[in-house]
Every structure is written in structure tokens, then in C-alpha cells.
Design a protein around this motif. Sequence first.
Motif, mmCIF file in Angstrom:
data_model
loop_
_atom_site.group_PDB
_atom_site.id
_atom_site.type_symbol
_atom_site.label_atom_id
_atom_site.label_comp_id
_atom_site.label_asym_id
_atom_site.label_seq_id
_atom_site.Cartn_x
_atom_site.Cartn_y
_atom_site.Cartn_z
ATOM 1 N N SER A 120 -0.745 -0.474 41.383
ATOM 2 C CA SER A 120 -1.672 0.560 40.921
ATOM 3 C C SER A 120 -3.013 0.519 41.653
ATOM 4 O O SER A 120 -3.802 1.447 41.522
ATOM 5 N N GLU A 121 -3.274 -0.522 42.431
ATOM 6 C CA GLU A 121 -4.491 -0.510 43.260
ATOM 7 C C GLU A 121 -4.439 0.646 44.265
ATOM 8 O O GLU A 121 -5.462 1.091 44.778
ATOM 9 N N SER A 122 -3.217 1.115 44.555
ATOM 10 C CA SER A 122 -3.037 2.210 45.516
ATOM 11 C C SER A 122 -2.785 3.562 44.852
ATOM 12 O O SER A 122 -3.007 4.598 45.458
ATOM 13 N N THR A 123 -2.293 3.544 43.609
ATOM 14 C CA THR A 123 -1.828 4.804 43.025
ATOM 15 C C THR A 123 -2.838 5.421 42.070
ATOM 16 O O THR A 123 -2.709 6.578 41.693
ATOM 17 N N SER A 124 -3.843 4.658 41.662
ATOM 18 C CA SER A 124 -4.846 5.178 40.739
ATOM 19 C C SER A 124 -6.177 5.353 41.480
ATOM 20 O O SER A 124 -6.543 4.530 42.330
ATOM 21 N N ALA A 125 -6.894 6.425 41.144
ATOM 22 C CA ALA A 125 -8.156 6.724 41.836
ATOM 23 C C ALA A 125 -9.158 5.587 41.676
ATOM 24 O O ALA A 125 -10.066 5.435 42.486
ATOM 25 N N ALA A 126 -8.992 4.776 40.619
ATOM 26 C CA ALA A 126 -9.910 3.652 40.392
ATOM 27 C C ALA A 126 -9.502 2.413 41.189
ATOM 28 O O ALA A 126 -10.235 1.422 41.223
ATOM 29 N N GLY A 127 -8.343 2.473 41.846
ATOM 30 C CA GLY A 127 -7.821 1.293 42.537
ATOM 31 C C GLY A 127 -8.536 0.996 43.846
ATOM 32 O O GLY A 127 -9.050 1.893 44.514
ATOM 33 N N ASN A 128 -8.533 -0.274 44.212
ATOM 34 C CA ASN A 128 -9.240 -0.701 45.434
ATOM 35 C C ASN A 128 -8.603 -0.171 46.716
ATOM 36 O O ASN A 128 -9.271 -0.057 47.739
ATOM 37 N N ASN A 129 -7.293 0.113 46.672
ATOM 38 C CA ASN A 129 -6.613 0.573 47.888
ATOM 39 C C ASN A 129 -6.299 2.073 47.869
ATOM 40 O O ASN A 129 -5.526 2.554 48.680
ATOM 41 N N TYR A 130 -6.888 2.814 46.906
ATOM 42 C CA TYR A 130 -6.520 4.221 46.734
ATOM 43 C C TYR A 130 -6.851 5.074 47.964
ATOM 44 O O TYR A 130 -6.036 5.891 48.386
ATOM 45 N N GLU A 131 -8.036 4.868 48.549
ATOM 46 C CA GLU A 131 -8.423 5.713 49.690
ATOM 47 C C GLU A 131 -7.471 5.511 50.872
ATOM 48 O O GLU A 131 -7.072 6.458 51.547
ATOM 49 N N ARG A 132 -7.099 4.250 51.081
ATOM 50 C CA ARG A 132 -6.143 3.949 52.147
ATOM 51 C C ARG A 132 -4.784 4.587 51.832
ATOM 52 O O ARG A 132 -4.118 5.143 52.708
ATOM 53 N N ALA A 133 -4.402 4.527 50.558
ATOM 54 C CA ALA A 133 -3.094 5.053 50.145
ATOM 55 C C ALA A 133 -3.014 6.565 50.317
ATOM 56 O O ALA A 133 -2.010 7.098 50.790
ATOM 57 N N ARG A 134 -4.083 7.265 49.950
ATOM 58 C CA ARG A 134 -4.020 8.731 50.050
ATOM 59 C C ARG A 134 -4.035 9.177 51.508
ATOM 60 O O ARG A 134 -3.503 10.228 51.838
ATOM 61 N N ARG A 135 -4.645 8.361 52.394
ATOM 62 C CA ARG A 135 -4.574 8.688 53.822
ATOM 63 C C ARG A 135 -3.147 8.572 54.334
ATOM 64 O O ARG A 135 -2.663 9.413 55.087
ATOM 65 N N GLN A 136 -2.443 7.517 53.896
ATOM 66 C CA GLN A 136 -1.048 7.361 54.321
ATOM 67 C C GLN A 136 -0.161 8.420 53.673
ATOM 68 O O GLN A 136 0.773 8.923 54.283
ATOM 69 N N MET A 137 -0.461 8.775 52.423
ATOM 70 C CA MET A 137 0.282 9.854 51.748
ATOM 71 C C MET A 137 0.137 11.150 52.558
ATOM 72 O O MET A 137 1.109 11.882 52.789
ATOM 73 N N THR A 138 -1.084 11.419 53.017
ATOM 74 C CA THR A 138 -1.344 12.617 53.823
ATOM 75 C C THR A 138 -0.626 12.512 55.174
ATOM 76 O O THR A 138 -0.042 13.495 55.660
ATOM 77 N N ALA A 139 -0.634 11.314 55.766
ATOM 78 C CA ALA A 139 0.035 11.118 57.062
ATOM 79 C C ALA A 139 1.546 11.348 56.930
ATOM 80 O O ALA A 139 2.171 11.953 57.811
ATOM 81 N N GLU A 140 2.152 10.874 55.819
ATOM 82 C CA GLU A 140 3.598 11.060 55.653
ATOM 83 C C GLU A 140 3.927 12.524 55.337
ATOM 84 O O GLU A 140 4.971 13.042 55.757
ATOM 85 N N ALA A 141 3.036 13.218 54.629
ATOM 86 C CA ALA A 141 3.224 14.664 54.423
ATOM 87 C C ALA A 141 3.172 15.378 55.770
ATOM 88 O O ALA A 141 4.001 16.252 56.071
ATOM 89 N N ASN A 142 2.212 14.977 56.611
ATOM 90 C CA ASN A 142 2.104 15.580 57.944
ATOM 91 C C ASN A 142 3.328 15.299 58.806
ATOM 92 O O ASN A 142 3.763 16.154 59.584
ATOM 93 N N ALA A 143 3.885 14.106 58.660
ATOM 94 C CA ALA A 143 5.102 13.773 59.411
ATOM 95 C C ALA A 143 6.230 14.726 59.024
ATOM 96 O O ALA A 143 6.990 15.196 59.880
ATOM 97 N N ALA A 144 6.337 15.010 57.722
ATOM 98 C CA ALA A 144 7.355 15.960 57.264
ATOM 99 C C ALA A 144 7.082 17.357 57.825
ATOM 100 O O ALA A 144 8.011 18.075 58.220
ATOM 101 N N VAL A 145 5.814 17.742 57.887
ATOM 102 C CA VAL A 145 5.452 19.054 58.446
ATOM 103 C C VAL A 145 5.854 19.117 59.922
ATOM 104 O O VAL A 145 6.453 20.108 60.374
ATOM 105 N N LEU A 146 5.551 18.049 60.671
ATOM 106 C CA LEU A 146 5.906 18.035 62.102
ATOM 107 C C LEU A 146 7.415 18.141 62.295
ATOM 108 O O LEU A 146 7.895 18.875 63.170
ATOM 109 N N GLY A 147 8.180 17.426 61.472
ATOM 110 C CA GLY A 147 9.640 17.504 61.553
ATOM 111 C C GLY A 147 10.134 18.903 61.237
ATOM 112 O O GLY A 147 11.048 19.429 61.883
ATOM 113 N N ALA A 148 9.507 19.522 60.221
ATOM 114 C CA ALA A 148 9.908 20.880 59.820
ATOM 115 C C ALA A 148 9.592 21.882 60.928
ATOM 116 O O ALA A 148 10.410 22.751 61.253
#
Length: 269
Positions: free
Chosen positions: A18-46
Motif C-alpha cells: 500500500s506504500e505504492s497504491t495509496s496516495a498517502a504512501g511513500n512510493n505512490y508518486e513513483r507508482a503512478r509514474r509507472q502506471m502511466t508508463a504501462e498505460a502508454n506502453a499499451a497505447v503504443l502497442g495499440a
Amino acid sequence: MRVYISVDIEGIATIVNSESTSAAGNNYERARRQMTAEANAAVLGALAAGATEILINDSHGCQTNLLPHELHPAAELIQGTPKPLMMMEGIDPRFDAAMFVGYHARMLQHGVLSHTISSRSVSNVWLNGQPIGETAINAAVAGYYKVPVVFVSGDNELCKEAEETLGNVETACVKHAITRVSARSLHPAKACEVIENGVQKALKNINQYKPYLPTGPYTFNLQFINAGMADAAAMMPGAVRVDGSTVSFSHTDYMEAFRGLRCMINLGA
Ligand SMILES: [Zn+2]
């Protein structure tokens, strides 16, 4: 070709707690960047497979996780909650394919951060007697509109669950669960590479995938983690109390059954 992408966070590479999945978590900012990167990867594939319209739905928690300025400009983005179709908001019969990125295994199963819709209240969900997780619940929403789910990404347990329930679906495994809060992950860049390749492969073979929708009528059984939650959910018109912690709702139409499930979960929580 029109492509719909629902993006959750628990099945994103390197995320384990949950350090990555909750906005209060210490790793959240890093996690949402990777979430965005993986969404972009799907867009590039599409795009490489010929997609002309891409809609992304931010499907985790607050549902404002994805970073709009970092998202590929070819995609439009839905954010915010509540939404009537929740993790499937925006899906409609015009889409040719649906894809799930960053998804996770259902509650009570192995898998990183496994849960079903609400980890704080839901113990288990069955559809017509079969245990069912977010992947199949949401795939059936797409199936209701005759849209096949052609690709999912997440950990190894999610990929197994998707193949067992949906049948023919392209999967990209970005991490192997060790426990519910630990995993051996691909490097973030490598995870994006396998997602881009998997999406492209799935969309190039789009005709081999069929929409997923079990035959009706539809009965959702919903078990909460305590009886008080079931007390509240049982107040919904049409809800039936099955036992101390379990309530049930049935309908001949899947979308109505889905709405009943959502209402019971909200009441229980
Ligand atoms: Zn989530």
C-alpha cells in the motif's frame, strides 16, 4: 479500430504494497509514474496495430492516479469517482477490443494485493456459484456490449486467473508474486516492453477473441468480512440474505445484476 483500456495499479511492475497504491504512501508518486508508463506502453502497442481511437479509464481507488501530462496524446482519459460503470466507465458497443492493464488476482487467492473491488469489506464474490474477481466481472461488462477482452497484464496469478476464466486472452506477466505483499518484478522498462508487444500481438489477431459473458439469469453472491456489513447490504431492495456474512442479488440482465452488486458493496462499506 477503437480500443478501450482499463488501468488498475496493483498489477503494475514493482508494486508490492500500500506504500505504492495509496496516495498517502511513500512510493505512490513513483507508482503512478509507472502506471502511466504501462498505460502508454499499451497505447503504443495499440497504435502499432492500427488503433484509431483509444480511451483509457483510470480504475484504481481515487481514480485520479494516471498523470495526464505524461500520457500519450493519442489517448483520451477518464478520471474521477464515482462512475456508473466504475472500472469499465466509457465502454460501449463501438469499441472493437478492451484491455486490462495493472490488474490483480481476486480476493482469497495468491497474488500481489489480491482483492475483489474492496479489500476493506469484500471477502468473496460468486457469479452463478463460481468465484469471480474483478477481471471477469469487468470482462462481462465489456461482453454485455459485445466487446472482447483481448489483453490483460499483471502478476503471474492474475494472468492465470484471466486465462482460466476468459479462455483465449493475451497476457503479459510483469511480476511473480512471492506473498501478497512481495514479488519478483521485471524492470519497469522491460515491463513496458512486454505490454507493448503483447497488446500489438493481441490486436493483430483481434478476430480470434470472443466477448465474455456467462449465460443468464445472473446471481451475485457477496460475502463480507463481517456480518454488520451484510446487515447494511441486505437493506437493498431485492437483496436476499444468504447467511451471516453473505447477501445475494439476481437479475436476468447482467448490467442490472452488476449494479446490484455495486450497490450492496457500497452499502456494506
Ligand atoms: Zn486497484
